[in-house]
Design a protein around this motif. Structure first.
Motif, short mmCIF file in Angstrom:
data_model
loop_
_atom_site.label_atom_id
_atom_site.label_comp_id
_atom_site.label_asym_id
_atom_site.label_seq_id
_atom_site.Cartn_x
_atom_site.Cartn_y
_atom_site.Cartn_z
N MET A 289 -37.93 1.42 -1.97
CA MET A 289 -38.17 2.85 -1.79
C MET A 289 -39.61 3.14 -1.38
O MET A 289 -39.98 4.30 -1.16
CB MET A 289 -37.83 3.59 -3.08
CG MET A 289 -36.37 3.54 -3.46
SD MET A 289 -36.07 4.15 -5.17
CE MET A 289 -36.74 5.81 -5.05
N GLY A 290 -40.43 2.11 -1.31
CA GLY A 290 -41.82 2.30 -0.93
C GLY A 290 -42.75 2.57 -2.09
O GLY A 290 -43.95 2.78 -1.91
N GLU A 291 -42.22 2.55 -3.33
CA GLU A 291 -43.03 2.79 -4.53
C GLU A 291 -43.63 1.46 -4.99
O GLU A 291 -43.24 0.89 -6.00
CB GLU A 291 -42.16 3.40 -5.63
CG GLU A 291 -41.52 4.73 -5.27
CD GLU A 291 -42.51 5.88 -5.42
OE1 GLU A 291 -43.63 5.64 -5.89
OE2 GLU A 291 -42.13 7.01 -5.08
N ARG A 292 -44.61 0.98 -4.25
CA ARG A 292 -45.13 -0.37 -4.48
C ARG A 292 -45.82 -0.52 -5.84
O ARG A 292 -45.66 -1.53 -6.52
CB ARG A 292 -46.10 -0.75 -3.34
CG ARG A 292 -45.46 -0.69 -1.95
CD ARG A 292 -44.23 -1.60 -1.89
NE ARG A 292 -43.40 -1.40 -0.74
CZ ARG A 292 -43.60 -1.97 0.46
NH1 ARG A 292 -44.64 -2.75 0.65
NH2 ARG A 292 -42.75 -1.77 1.45
N GLU A 293 -46.65 0.46 -6.23
CA GLU A 293 -47.37 0.37 -7.50
C GLU A 293 -46.41 0.40 -8.67
O GLU A 293 -46.52 -0.39 -9.62
CB GLU A 293 -48.38 1.51 -7.61
CG GLU A 293 -49.24 1.41 -8.86
CD GLU A 293 -50.30 2.50 -8.92
OE1 GLU A 293 -50.92 2.66 -9.99
OE2 GLU A 293 -50.49 3.20 -7.90
N LYS A 294 -45.41 1.29 -8.63
CA LYS A 294 -44.42 1.36 -9.71
C LYS A 294 -43.59 0.08 -9.76
O LYS A 294 -43.22 -0.39 -10.85
CB LYS A 294 -43.51 2.56 -9.51
CG LYS A 294 -44.20 3.90 -9.74
CD LYS A 294 -43.20 5.05 -9.56
CE LYS A 294 -43.88 6.40 -9.80
NZ LYS A 294 -42.93 7.53 -9.61
N ALA A 295 -43.29 -0.48 -8.59
CA ALA A 295 -42.53 -1.73 -8.55
C ALA A 295 -43.31 -2.85 -9.23
O ALA A 295 -42.76 -3.61 -10.04
CB ALA A 295 -42.21 -2.11 -7.11
N ALA A 296 -44.61 -2.92 -8.93
CA ALA A 296 -45.44 -3.97 -9.53
C ALA A 296 -45.50 -3.80 -11.05
O ALA A 296 -45.45 -4.78 -11.80
CB ALA A 296 -46.84 -3.94 -8.94
N ASN A 297 -45.59 -2.56 -11.52
CA ASN A 297 -45.61 -2.31 -12.96
C ASN A 297 -44.30 -2.73 -13.62
O ASN A 297 -44.29 -3.29 -14.73
CB ASN A 297 -45.86 -0.82 -13.23
CG ASN A 297 -47.28 -0.39 -12.87
OD1 ASN A 297 -48.19 -1.22 -12.84
ND2 ASN A 297 -47.45 0.88 -12.59
N SER A 298 -43.19 -2.47 -12.95
CA SER A 298 -41.89 -2.85 -13.50
C SER A 298 -41.77 -4.37 -13.57
O SER A 298 -41.27 -4.92 -14.57
CB SER A 298 -40.76 -2.27 -12.63
OG SER A 298 -39.50 -2.52 -13.21
#
Length: 573
Positions: A289-298
Motif C-alpha cells: 500500500m506504500g506505507e513503508r514506515e508502518k510496514a517496517a514497524n510491523s
C-alpha cells in the motif's frame, strides 16, 4: 479395565447436567447459520421453521412392552451394569438385541445405551461408540439421546483421531446449543462445535461457538487460538492479534499459578509463531500500500515474537527460519544470513528446510553477489533435484489409499538407514502432519482394542465377535481415510518441491544474465577483497554482551542463533 476416579467423577457431573434437561424436538431451535453470510452471528435465523435434519431414524417405534422377556432382560442387564458387573450385563444385552423381535426393537435405544455404557466403563471406547451411534440414529426424541452426549465428549478425548468426533456432535446436537446444553458441557461443546464449523469453513459460526467457552475451561486457550486463526482466514488482522494476545495472557496467568502442561506450552509456542506471522503479513500488506514506515514497524514487531522462542523449544528452528525472512524484508541481510547459517549447521542435518537455501540465494542476488548465488543454486540442485524425482516416482506408484497407508506405516517404523538420508527427511516431514498422525494413532488404538478383546473373557463370545467385526469395519474405513490424507500430504510435498525448483530456476536465469558482467568488474578491481576486509573491521563491532569472533567453519552449540554475517552490496559499483 476401569476408568480412573477423576474420569468417573467428571462423567457423573456431566450426566447430572444432562439428566436435568428433558429431550426436546430439535427443530424447536432451528439454527440456520448461513455459512456464506458475512453478517456473522447477527445474521443468524432463530426461527422455528428452518428445522434441523439430525440424520436419524424417523421410524415410529412401538410402545415398550414392560411384560416382555426383552424388557425383563434389559432390566436385569441394567442392574448388573449399575453394580459394575459389566461383562455379564453386556452379554445379556447382546443376546437381547440379537433376538430382533418387536419388544427388543422398541427397546433399541435403551439396549444400545446400556451396552455402550458397559463397554465404555471397561475401556472399549470404539466399541462403546458404535452403540452410542445407534442411540443417536434413533433421533432426539429418544430418551437416551441427551444421555449419550457426555459419553461422546469423553470418547472424543480418548480417541482424538476418530474421524467423526467433531462432526457427529455438530450434526446431531447443533440445535440444542446453547439453550438446551447443561453448564457442565457448555465450554467443551462450544470448542467441539467451533472445530466442526472451522473444518467446514463456516468461519462466522466459529466465532459464535468460541464465545461460549468459559475462561475457566481448559479449552479456553485453544478456543481463542482457533478464533485467531479464523480471523486470519478472514483477513481480519486486528481481531486476530487480539485473540492471540488473549491466549498469551491466559497462559501467562496460568503459568503464574503453576507450571503449564506440555500441551499448554506447545499452544504458547504456536501462539507466538502466529503473532509473528500476522505481523509479517500485515507488514507485507502495508508495504504494497506504500506505507513503508508502518510496514517496517510491523516487521520489527514480528521479529520480537520470533525472538521469544528458547532453544529448548521444538519450534525454535522454525522460528529462526521465519525470522530470517522478516530480517530480509527489513534489509537486515547480515542477521538473516546469520540465522540461515545456524539452520545449515551440522547439528540440524536431520531437519528439512530446502527453502532456506533459496532465501540465501535471494539475499546474495539482491546484493549482486552472483558468484555466491551460482554456488548455492548448484548445491540446491545437487541435493533436491534427485529428491524431487524420487518423490515424483513415489507419488505415481502409490495409487490406492491402502497402499499409501502401508507405506506410511512402514516409514514410521523403519530404520533411518533404510532410505537415502535426504529422502528420509522428506518422508518424516510428510508423516508429521498432525491430522495424519492422529489418524494413524487412531488405527493403532483400534488394533490395541482388538487385541484386548481377543485376550478377554468374552473374546470368543457373540459379544466379542460382534465387537471385532465392528472394529474391523472401523479400521478399514480409517485406513482409507488415512491413506487419502497421506496421499494428499505427499502430493502437497511434491508440489512444494516443484515450486521450489521453479523458483531456483528463475533465480538462476536472472543471475546468469548478470554474472558475466559482474565478473568483469571484479577482475578490474583487484583491491576489492582488501576493501571488503577493511569494511568488516569498521562495521562488525560487538556490543558489551557479545564477542566478535571470526567464523572459520567450526560450529559451537552456544553460538547457534547468534551468528551475524556481514554482506555489502556490490550493486551499482
Amino acid at each position: 479395565m476401569h476408568l480412573k476416579r477423576v474420569k468417573q467423577g467428571l462423567l457423573a457431573a456431566l450426566l447430572t447436567g444432562a439428566l436435568s434437561f428433558a429431550p426436546v424436538v430439535a427443530s424447536a431451535q432451528g439454527f440456520d447459520f448461513g455459512a456464506d453470510d458475512d453478517s456473522g452471528s447477527e445474521g443468524m435465523d432463530f426461527g422455528s421453521d428452518s428445522g434441523m435434519d439430525f440424520g436419524g431414524s424417523t421410524t415410529e417405534i412401538a410402545p415398550i412392552d414392560t411384560s416382555s422377556t426383552a424388557y425383563a432382560r434389559y432390566t436385569e442387564a441394567k442392574s448388573l451394569i449399575d453394580n459394575k458387573q459389566y461383562v455379564e450385563g453386556a452379554q445379556i444385552l447382546t443376546d437381547t438385541i440379537a433376538a430382533g423381535d418387536d419388544a427388543s426393537f422398541a427397546l433399541a435405544g435403551q439396549l444400545h445405551y446400556e451396552l455402550g455404557r458397559a463397554l465404555f466403563e471397561m475401556g472399549y471406547y470404539q466399541s462403546a461408540l458404535n452403540h452410542f451411534d445407534m442411540v443417536v440414529t434413533q433421533g432426539p426424541t429418544t430418551k437416551e439421546f441427551d444421555l449419550v452426549l457426555p459419553y461422546l465428549v469423553l470418547i472424543g478425548r480418548e480417541l482424538p483421531g476418530e474421524p467423526r468426533r467433531y462432526s457427529r456432535i455438530y450434526d446431531n446436537y447443533l440445535n440444542k446449543f446453547p439453550a438446551e446444553i447443561p453448564e457442565t458441557l457448555m465450554s467443551e461443546l462450544g470448542y467441539i462445535l467451533a472445530m466442526a464449523a472451522y473444518r467446514e469453513s463456516k468461519l462466522d459460526d466459529v466465532v459464535f461457538f468460541v464465545g461460549h467457552v468459559s475462561s475457566d475451561s481448559d479449552k479456553y486457550g485453544r478456543s481463542r487460538y482457533l478464533e485467531g486463526v479464523t480471523y486470519v482466514r478472514q483477513n481480519k488482522g486486528q481481531p486476530a492479534l487480539d485473540s492471540f494476545k488473549e491466549v498469551l495472557r491466559w497462559l501467562d496467568a496460568k503459568a503464574a499459578n503453576g507450571k503449564l502442561t506440555n500441551e499448554e506450552t506447545r499452544l504458547r509456542e504456536f501462539t507466538l509463531a502466529a503473532l509473528g506471522r500476522v505481523f509479517y503479513q500485515v507488514g507485507s500488506t502495508l508495504w504494497k500500500m506504500g506505507e513503508r514506515e508502518k510496514a517496517a514497524n510491523s516487521w520489527t514487531t514480528a521479529i520480537k515474537y520470533y525472538n521469544a522462542f528458547s532453544r529448548n523449544s521444538s519450534m525454535w528452528l522454525e522460528s529462526l527460519f521465519e525470522a530470517s525472512w522478516v530480517y530480509y524484508r527489513v534489509d537486515n541481510f547480515g542477521k538473516a544470513l546469520g540465522l540461515l547459517l545456524t539452520l545449515n549447521s551440522p547439528f540440524f542435518n536431520d531437519k528439512y528446510y530446502p527453502e532456506a537455501m533459496l532465501l540465501q540465494a535471494t539475499i546474495y542476488y539482491t546484493n549482486c553477489h552472483y558468484d555466491r548465488v551460482v554456488d548455492i543454486l548448484s548445491d540446491y540442485k545437487a541435493t533436491y533435484e534427485p529428491l524431487k524425482k524420487q518423490v515424483d516416482t513415489l507419488v505415481s506408484r502409490l495409487f490406492q489409499p491402502e497402499e499409501v497407508y502401508d507405506f506410511l506405516s512402514m516409514v514410521r517404523k523403519a530404520d533411518k538407514d533404510s532410505y537415502d538420508p535426504t529422502l528420509q527427511l522428506v518422508l518424516e516431514a510428510s508423516v508429521q502432519d498432525r491430522e495424519l498422525m492422529r489418524g494413524l494413532a487412531y488405527i493403532d488404538m483400534l488394533d490395541d482394542e482388538k487385541q484386548r478383546i481377543n485376550t478377554s473373557k468374552f473374546g470368543g463370545t457373540a459379544l466379542g465377535q460382534n465387537m471385532l467385526q465392528e472394529l474391523d469395519a472401523a479400521r478399514m474405513l480409517s485406513i482409507v481415510e488415512a491413506g487419502k490424507k497421506g496421499k494428499q500430504r505427499l502430493e502437497r510435498l511434491q508440489e512444494e518441491l516443484r515450486d521450489l525448483s521453479n523458483r531456483a530456476l528463475d533465480i538462476e536465469i536472472e543471475t546468469t544474465e548478470k554474472y558475466a558482467a559482474r565478473a568483469e568488474l571484479i577482475e578490474q578491481d583487484p583491491n576489492a577483497l582488501v576493501e571488503f576486509e577493511r569494511q568488516i573491521d569498521s562495521v562488525m563491532k560487538a556490543d558489551d554482551e557479545h564477542l566478535y569472533w571470526t567464523f572459520d567453519g567450526e560450529y559451537w552449540k552456544d553460538e547457534l542463533g547468534y551468528y551475524w554475517y556481514y554482506i555489502y552490496s556490490r550493486c551499482g559499483r
